[in-house]
Design a protein around this motif. Structure first.
Motif, PDB file in Angstrom:
ATOM      1  N   ALA A 238      -5.085   2.940   1.223  1.00 30.65           N
ATOM      2  CA  ALA A 238      -4.475   1.780   1.520  1.00 30.65           C
ATOM      3  C   ALA A 238      -3.675   1.830   2.774  1.00 30.65           C
ATOM      4  O   ALA A 238      -3.537   3.009   3.089  1.00 30.65           O
TER       5      ALA A 238
ATOM      6  N   SER B  48      -5.306   0.351 -12.975  1.00 29.42           N
ATOM      7  CA  SER B  48      -5.284  -0.746 -13.907  1.00 29.42           C
ATOM      8  C   SER B  48      -6.123  -0.066 -15.212  1.00 29.42           C
ATOM      9  O   SER B  48      -6.942   0.691 -15.079  1.00 29.42           O
TER      10      SER B  48
ATOM     11  N   LEU C  24      -6.677   0.616  -8.031  1.00 30.86           N
ATOM     12  CA  LEU C  24      -6.064  -0.648  -7.381  1.00 30.86           C
ATOM     13  C   LEU C  24      -5.952  -0.351  -6.008  1.00 30.86           C
ATOM     14  O   LEU C  24      -6.030  -0.966  -5.102  1.00 30.86           O
ATOM     15  N   LEU C  25      -4.824   0.696  -5.968  1.00 28.76           N
ATOM     16  CA  LEU C  25      -4.551   1.012  -4.613  1.00 28.76           C
ATOM     17  C   LEU C  25      -4.486   2.801  -4.589  1.00 28.76           C
ATOM     18  O   LEU C  25      -4.057   3.519  -5.454  1.00 28.76           O
TER      19      LEU C  25
ATOM     20  N   TYR D  76       4.478  -3.514  -8.433  1.00 29.82           N
ATOM     21  CA  TYR D  76       3.136  -3.941  -7.862  1.00 29.82           C
ATOM     22  C   TYR D  76       2.928  -5.419  -7.877  1.00 29.82           C
ATOM     23  O   TYR D  76       2.953  -5.958  -9.170  1.00 29.82           O
TER      24      TYR D  76
ATOM     25  N   ASP E 138       0.935  -8.845  -6.304  1.00 26.37           N
ATOM     26  CA  ASP E 138      -0.033  -9.768  -5.484  1.00 26.37           C
ATOM     27  C   ASP E 138      -0.726  -8.421  -4.506  1.00 26.37           C
ATOM     28  O   ASP E 138      -0.992  -8.727  -3.291  1.00 26.37           O
ATOM     29  N   GLY E 139      -1.298  -7.461  -5.088  1.00 28.22           N
ATOM     30  CA  GLY E 139      -2.039  -6.369  -4.525  1.00 28.22           C
ATOM     31  C   GLY E 139      -1.274  -5.527  -3.403  1.00 28.22           C
ATOM     32  O   GLY E 139      -1.846  -4.699  -2.771  1.00 28.22           O
ATOM     33  N   ARG E 140       0.256  -5.701  -3.459  1.00 29.39           N
ATOM     34  CA  ARG E 140       0.932  -4.671  -2.786  1.00 29.39           C
ATOM     35  C   ARG E 140       1.885  -3.928  -3.660  1.00 29.39           C
ATOM     36  O   ARG E 140       2.266  -4.381  -4.603  1.00 29.39           O
TER      37      ARG E 140
ATOM     38  N   GLY F 130      -0.516  -1.850   1.031  1.00 26.15           N
ATOM     39  CA  GLY F 130      -1.337  -2.864   0.615  1.00 26.15           C
ATOM     40  C   GLY F 130      -2.787  -2.461   1.540  1.00 26.15           C
ATOM     41  O   GLY F 130      -2.883  -1.420   2.083  1.00 26.15           O
ATOM     42  N   LYS F 131      -3.895  -3.381   1.151  1.00 24.78           N
ATOM     43  CA  LYS F 131      -4.911  -3.188   1.908  1.00 24.78           C
ATOM     44  C   LYS F 131      -5.044  -3.893   3.103  1.00 24.78           C
ATOM     45  O   LYS F 131      -4.290  -4.736   3.436  1.00 24.78           O
TER      46      LYS F 131
END
Length: 580
Positions: free
Chosen positions: A187, A519, A531-532, A552, A554-556, A579-580
């Protein structure tokens, strides 16, 4: 273990504990070193902690009504001074002959999960304690026993440089080059913020709130807001005339929080100034001054919690509810029948109160109540057996309590039903190690990271011994282990939250490798997916948050400090976003 609701299990809650191998303060990996904040008072003899270490017999015991009975010590009636909370920052013990870490640098605390240190006097005290728990085992007539202490390829990164900021969101160059040499699959560091200057004695940087647009952070005398994607300021920092002394860990559905700050700088200054803040706009709402309680019911230090539309201010022996939208006082929770003094509150989906009752008498005990947040009236009352102290609330919905027994040097985790009766007690032969925060002159019920519960399961991290730790899923109906999953890396894994289907967990960084967010499927198979993967270029900074809050959303992934040591020649870390 199946027990009557008001009785301890056979052999008592929990199991006796032993000092760690190598003795208290055993040498640790020097790469993990991080200086602790300076103590506010000369160190006192060690007190019993979260399962470990426990109070040693002999000259360190302090019997009598004015004893410091341990980190979750009972509040002995109207003459009590509140006891410190569960360990933070995780500072090395100051035993005679034990080495003291030098000030300055370092990336991580070498004493994480190690012994506690109590610092303080009757009115000003800090407790620092590690996060190791020893669980009970067995059932029926079997006596409880203590668990033994025992495809990336290099690629150039052409993303926008990280905005380090200076605590006020001014931004600038990326002196750390945190994304330099970022590997495939890693990430990005979205942004990195440095902390505002703090006094040499240090300062608090409590909590962290994530909205749809902003990551908001309190630090010393200010509250900052950064755009979740690029770190640019979403609104100008809010400044207070004196240091921030308490905040609501929770926020309302429409992103409101309440912050408390000191009335002055003298020794007699109180933590009694309230300010509501809109996290969406950065505008101040209502403000109020907290009234002093009765004799010995002080606002020298307070706690704040939020449930629904009610914010609760906890003094040393009472609480007051305010309407979070208007600041209107709603109710007082004061001494009630049986000489019971409310000493701690926990908010969220439900409002929980813990009281110390009949102190100094043969009937001395704690009581737990669920309160109606609109009226402050008790919906149910649970009497805790004599000798047991409610130390933490791992969850308020369902209610999951961590209790300690100073005299027996044992601990217990109990889950209550919706009417307050006993649902189950943890019955797992294991050493657990959630990371728990600190409290100054208050019983901090909700200061733990790594203890997560959903409707039917409690998730706890084991202590890392010689390799990866594990996350254990425990049935809230039986107290028995359901399953366990090993950390996917050599570093410890901490549960963060559940999303309805999966458990989200954080795997801590190594000395030269970034952390992970994973996860874990709670259904059949319990598969772990990544996930990251945080970049290795930021590993040193990521691992340097020796006291932290993480989330964590919303993906951040966000990580921020909860304590500024102050007095350093270089800027301290405040917050980091991936994040990505």
């Amino acid at each position: 273990m199946t027990q009557p609701p008001d009785q301890p299990p056979q052999g008592g809650f929990g199991a006796p504990q032993n000092p760690p191998p190598g003795g208290f303060g055993a040498p640790q990996d020097p790469r993990q070193a991080t200086p602790p904040p300076p103590p506010a008072q000369p160190p006192a003899p060690p007190q019993p902690g979260y399962g470990y270490p426990q109070q040693q017999p002999g000259p360190y015991a302090q019997p009598g009504p004015y004893s410091q009975p341990g980190p979750y010590g009972r509040q002995p009636g109207p003459y009590a001074q509140p006891q410190p909370g569960h360990g933070y920052p995780q500072q090395p013990p100051q035993f005679p002959g034990a080495p003291t870490p030098p000030p300055g640098g370092g990336s991580r605390n070498p004493f994480k999960g190690k012994p506690a240190l109590v610092v303080g006097a009757a009115v000003a005290a800090l407790l620092v304690i590690g996060g190791t728990v020893y669980a009970v085992s067995g059932g029926g007539d079997k006596k409880p026993t203590a668990g033994k202490s025992h495809d990336a390829t290099p690629s150039a990164d052409t993303s926008t440089p990280v905005n380090p900021g200076d605590g006020s969101g001014d931004g600038g160059e990326d002196p750390e080059n945190l994304n330099d040499g970022r590997k495939a699959g890693e990430a990005k560091v979205l942004w990195y913020k440095q902390a505002p200057d703090a006094p040499g004695s240090g300062a608090d940087a409590p909590s962290m709130w994530i909205t749809g647009k902003a990551a908001v952070k309190a630090a010393y005398k200010q509250v900052f807001a950064y755009n979740v994607g690029n770190g640019n300021p979403t609104w100008a920092p809010i400044s207070f005339p004196q240091k921030i002394c308490a905040v609501t860990p929770q926020k309302t559905a429409d992103d409101k929080v309440v912050v408390a700050y000191m009335s002055g700088v003298s020794d007699n200054a109180k933590c009694n100034q309230l300010q509501e803040i809109d996290l969406g706009t950065g505008k101040k709402g209502w403000s109020a001054q907290i009234a002093e309680g009765a004799l010995f019911d002080s606002t020298l230090n307070i706690s704040l919690s939020l449930t629904g539309k009610t914010v609760v201010v906890g003094r040393s022996q009472s609480g007051t509810g305010y309407d979070v939208g208007t600041g209107k006082k709603l109710w007082d929770k004061q001494e009630y029948t049986g000489a019971c003094f409310p000493t701690a509150f926990a908010g969220g989906a439900k409002l929980i109160s813990v009281a110390s009752c009949s102190a100094g008498s043969s009937n001395e005990h704690d009581e737990v109540q669920e309160l109606d947040p609109a009226t402050g009236k008790a919906r149910w009352t649970k009497k805790i057996p004599k000798g047991w102290t409610v130390a933490r609330a791992y969850s308020v919905d369902p209610v999951v309590l961590y209790l300690t027994n100073e005299d027996k040097k044992k601990w217990n985790v109990s889950t209550l039903k919706n009417d307050g009766s006993l649902r189950s007690q943890v019955d797992v032969n294991e050493s657990f190690a959630p990371e728990c925060g600190w409290a100054v002159l208050s019983r901090d019920l909700q200061g733990c990271t790594g203890a997560v519960a959903d409707a039917n399961t409690l998730y706890l991290p084991t202590e890392a011994k010689s390799g990866p730790n594990e996350v254990v899923a425990i049935s809230l109906d039986t107290g028995k282990e359901k399953w366990r999953v090993k950390s996917p890396a050599a570093q410890s894994m901490l549960p963060l939250k559940t999303d309805g289907t999966n458990l989200i967990a954080y795997v801590e960084p190594s000395y030269d490798g970034g952390g992970q967010v994973v996860s874990i499927a709670t259904g059949a198979g319990h598969a772990t997916s990544k996930l990251l993967q945080n970049p290795s270029g930021a590993a040193k900074i990521e691992s340097g948050f020796y006291s932290k809050v993480i989330d964590y959303v919303d993906g951040r992934f966000y990580i921020s400090t909860t304590r500024l040591t102050g007095g350093t020649r270089t800027k301290e870390k405040l917050m980091l976003a991936y994040g990505k």
